[in-house]
Design a protein around this motif. Structure first.
Motif, PDB file in Angstrom:
ATOM      1  N   VAL A   4       2.261   2.144  74.171  1.00 29.53           N
ATOM      2  CA  VAL A   4       2.889   1.747  72.910  1.00 29.53           C
ATOM      3  C   VAL A   4       4.269   1.175  73.229  1.00 29.53           C
ATOM      4  O   VAL A   4       5.049   1.807  73.950  1.00 29.53           O
ATOM      5  CB  VAL A   4       3.039   2.946  71.952  1.00 29.53           C
ATOM      6  CG1 VAL A   4       3.660   2.504  70.640  1.00 29.53           C
ATOM      7  CG2 VAL A   4       1.691   3.607  71.704  1.00 29.53           C
ATOM      8  N   PRO A   5       4.602  -0.013  72.707  1.00 30.97           N
ATOM      9  CA  PRO A   5       5.935  -0.584  72.964  1.00 30.97           C
ATOM     10  C   PRO A   5       7.035   0.317  72.403  1.00 30.97           C
ATOM     11  O   PRO A   5       6.918   0.827  71.277  1.00 30.97           O
ATOM     12  CB  PRO A   5       5.899  -1.930  72.218  1.00 30.97           C
ATOM     13  CG  PRO A   5       4.446  -2.226  72.029  1.00 30.97           C
ATOM     14  CD  PRO A   5       3.767  -0.903  71.885  1.00 30.97           C
ATOM     15  N   THR A   6       8.083   0.524  73.157  1.00 31.58           N
ATOM     16  CA  THR A   6       9.184   1.368  72.687  1.00 31.58           C
ATOM     17  C   THR A   6       9.840   0.796  71.436  1.00 31.58           C
ATOM     18  O   THR A   6      10.434   1.528  70.643  1.00 31.58           O
ATOM     19  CB  THR A   6      10.242   1.546  73.783  1.00 31.58           C
ATOM     20  OG1 THR A   6      10.709   0.252  74.186  1.00 31.58           O
ATOM     21  CG2 THR A   6       9.673   2.281  74.981  1.00 31.58           C
ATOM     22  N   SER A   7       9.727  -0.532  71.246  1.00 37.45           N
ATOM     23  CA  SER A   7      10.312  -1.162  70.062  1.00 37.45           C
ATOM     24  C   SER A   7       9.606  -0.738  68.774  1.00 37.45           C
ATOM     25  O   SER A   7      10.119  -0.951  67.687  1.00 37.45           O
ATOM     26  CB  SER A   7      10.261  -2.693  70.198  1.00 37.45           C
ATOM     27  OG  SER A   7       8.912  -3.131  70.309  1.00 37.45           O
ATOM     28  N   LYS A   8       8.420  -0.157  68.909  1.00 32.04           N
ATOM     29  CA  LYS A   8       7.649   0.277  67.741  1.00 32.04           C
ATOM     30  C   LYS A   8       7.810   1.780  67.476  1.00 32.04           C
ATOM     31  O   LYS A   8       7.140   2.326  66.611  1.00 32.04           O
ATOM     32  CB  LYS A   8       6.161  -0.033  67.960  1.00 32.04           C
ATOM     33  CG  LYS A   8       5.842  -1.490  68.201  1.00 32.04           C
ATOM     34  CD  LYS A   8       6.153  -2.356  66.983  1.00 32.04           C
ATOM     35  CE  LYS A   8       5.746  -3.817  67.225  1.00 32.04           C
ATOM     36  NZ  LYS A   8       6.084  -4.671  66.061  1.00 32.04           N
ATOM     37  N   LEU A   9       8.679   2.414  68.225  1.00 32.19           N
ATOM     38  CA  LEU A   9       8.826   3.861  68.113  1.00 32.19           C
ATOM     39  C   LEU A   9      10.218   4.265  67.640  1.00 32.19           C
ATOM     40  O   LEU A   9      11.184   3.528  67.836  1.00 32.19           O
ATOM     41  CB  LEU A   9       8.568   4.519  69.475  1.00 32.19           C
ATOM     42  CG  LEU A   9       7.205   4.262  70.128  1.00 32.19           C
ATOM     43  CD1 LEU A   9       7.180   4.872  71.524  1.00 32.19           C
ATOM     44  CD2 LEU A   9       6.091   4.836  69.280  1.00 32.19           C
ATOM     45  N   LYS A  10      10.298   5.418  67.032  1.00 27.96           N
ATOM     46  CA  LYS A  10      11.593   6.022  66.711  1.00 27.96           C
ATOM     47  C   LYS A  10      11.468   7.520  66.948  1.00 27.96           C
ATOM     48  O   LYS A  10      10.402   8.102  66.748  1.00 27.96           O
ATOM     49  CB  LYS A  10      12.028   5.731  65.281  1.00 27.96           C
ATOM     50  CG  LYS A  10      11.161   6.371  64.209  1.00 27.96           C
ATOM     51  CD  LYS A  10      11.726   6.078  62.810  1.00 27.96           C
ATOM     52  CE  LYS A  10      10.870   6.730  61.734  1.00 27.96           C
ATOM     53  NZ  LYS A  10      11.421   6.490  60.379  1.00 27.96           N
ATOM     54  N   PRO A  11      12.529   8.162  67.398  1.00 31.07           N
ATOM     55  CA  PRO A  11      12.444   9.598  67.714  1.00 31.07           C
ATOM     56  C   PRO A  11      12.356  10.462  66.460  1.00 31.07           C
ATOM     57  O   PRO A  11      12.931  10.149  65.428  1.00 31.07           O
ATOM     58  CB  PRO A  11      13.755   9.864  68.463  1.00 31.07           C
ATOM     59  CG  PRO A  11      14.695   8.819  67.953  1.00 31.07           C
ATOM     60  CD  PRO A  11      13.854   7.600  67.701  1.00 31.07           C
ATOM     61  N   ALA A  12      11.585  11.543  66.557  1.00 32.61           N
ATOM     62  CA  ALA A  12      11.523  12.562  65.515  1.00 32.61           C
ATOM     63  C   ALA A  12      12.019  13.841  66.179  1.00 32.61           C
ATOM     64  O   ALA A  12      11.253  14.557  66.818  1.00 32.61           O
ATOM     65  CB  ALA A  12      10.098  12.716  64.994  1.00 32.61           C
ATOM     66  N   ARG A  13      13.300  14.090  66.060  1.00 29.35           N
ATOM     67  CA  ARG A  13      13.909  15.185  66.818  1.00 29.35           C
ATOM     68  C   ARG A  13      13.580  16.564  66.241  1.00 29.35           C
ATOM     69  O   ARG A  13      13.671  17.569  66.923  1.00 29.35           O
ATOM     70  CB  ARG A  13      15.421  14.983  66.882  1.00 29.35           C
ATOM     71  CG  ARG A  13      15.800  13.644  67.512  1.00 29.35           C
ATOM     72  CD  ARG A  13      17.289  13.534  67.759  1.00 29.35           C
ATOM     73  NE  ARG A  13      17.637  12.189  68.208  1.00 29.35           N
ATOM     74  CZ  ARG A  13      17.482  11.743  69.440  1.00 29.35           C
ATOM     75  NH1 ARG A  13      16.948  12.547  70.350  1.00 29.35           N
ATOM     76  NH2 ARG A  13      17.812  10.519  69.770  1.00 29.35           N
ATOM     77  N   GLY A  14      13.183  16.607  64.991  1.00 32.42           N
ATOM     78  CA  GLY A  14      12.818  17.885  64.401  1.00 32.42           C
ATOM     79  C   GLY A  14      14.004  18.622  63.817  1.00 32.42           C
ATOM     80  O   GLY A  14      15.122  18.550  64.310  1.00 32.42           O
TER      81      GLY A  14
END
Length: 252
Positions: A8-18
């Motif tokens: 998956v391209p990192t540009s399509k991701l965002k962190p969910a830190r919780g």
């Protein structure tokens, strides 16, 4: 790389830190009733003049020891904190001890009590509460679980536990796929207790029917329940050899 080896391209991701929210250990000075602030703009009030005079802001998710007293000023119902101030009951998720405990609440038997109206989960050992926290159950409240996004009600037992697993839905108009959901415990069909790192709205109905906990609370509950997870295992199913699952009691 995803858990099934896709890229998956990192540009399509965002962190969910919780969320960093967590409940309270009832063995460390806390007693029922208690509450958790569930709105970002809650206040405590001085009611000595039979009016609502703000006496300080309450941080989101703050735990509050209650006295058990309540009152009304106009249409507003308030509950009393141990420090003598009052809080709007609509601003908090309140954990109370049931007026009558289930018949299985005996000796040191572990069981989980979940209230849909209160959005509260309490861990019990027999009649003694040992941990309490706010959760997020099905977003349609007390609706029919077969027709709405409501949490099933009744008494169940934990069937299987997974350190992480994929949770998805194949319903028309309700497609989602969640990889590596942490601390998952199934107790009835597709209903489970699990961590929900993607939101911080504990104390309000929110899920598609499962019981969402903060990552910290989900791990704590997972490690407390039976069957215990054997060392180096990623999951366990309740059976004669692994042990009986902990009771999960869900009610309005």
């Amino acid at each position: 790389m995803t858990t099934d080896a896709r890229l998956v391209p990192t540009s399509k991701l965002k962190p969910a830190r919780g969320s960093t929210f967590h409940g309270v250990d009832m063995r460390k000075g806390w007693e029922l009733p208690l509450a958790f602030v569930r709105v970002p703009d809650a206040y405590k009030y001085d009611t000595s003049k039979r009016s609502l005079e703000k006496a300080g802001k309450l941080a989101f998710h703050t735990p509050i020891q209650l006295t058990g007293k309540s009152m009304r000023i106009g249409e507003t119902r308030l509950v009393e904190a141990k420090d003598g101030t009052w809080i709007k009951d609509s601003d908090v998720a309140i954990a109370v001890k049931p007026s009558e405990l289930p018949s299985f609440a005996a000796k040191t038997k572990k069981w989980i009590d979940i209230s849909i109206l209160s959005q509260i989960l309490i861990l019990y050992e027999g009649t003694k509460p040992v941990f309490a926290t706010a959760v997020a159950t099905g977003r349609d409240g007390l609706g029919d679980p077969k027709k709405t996004y409501s949490t099933v009600r009744g008494t169940f037992k934990i069937r299987e536990k997974h350190v992480t697993t994929t949770m998805d839905s194949h319903e028309v108009g309700n497609k989602f796929e969640l990889r590596d959901v942490p601390w998952v415990q199934y107790f009835e069909a597709g209903y489970a207790l699990h961590a929900a790192p993607w939101h911080d709205e504990y104390g309000k109905p929110r899920s598609h029917g499962c019981i969402n906990l903060s990552p910290i609370d989900a791990r704590r509950v997972f490690m407390w329940t039976d069957p215990p997870l054997p060392t180096d295992w990623h999951g366990v199913q309740a059976s004669e050899s692994t042990g009986e699952g902990t009771v999960v009691h869900i009610h309005p």
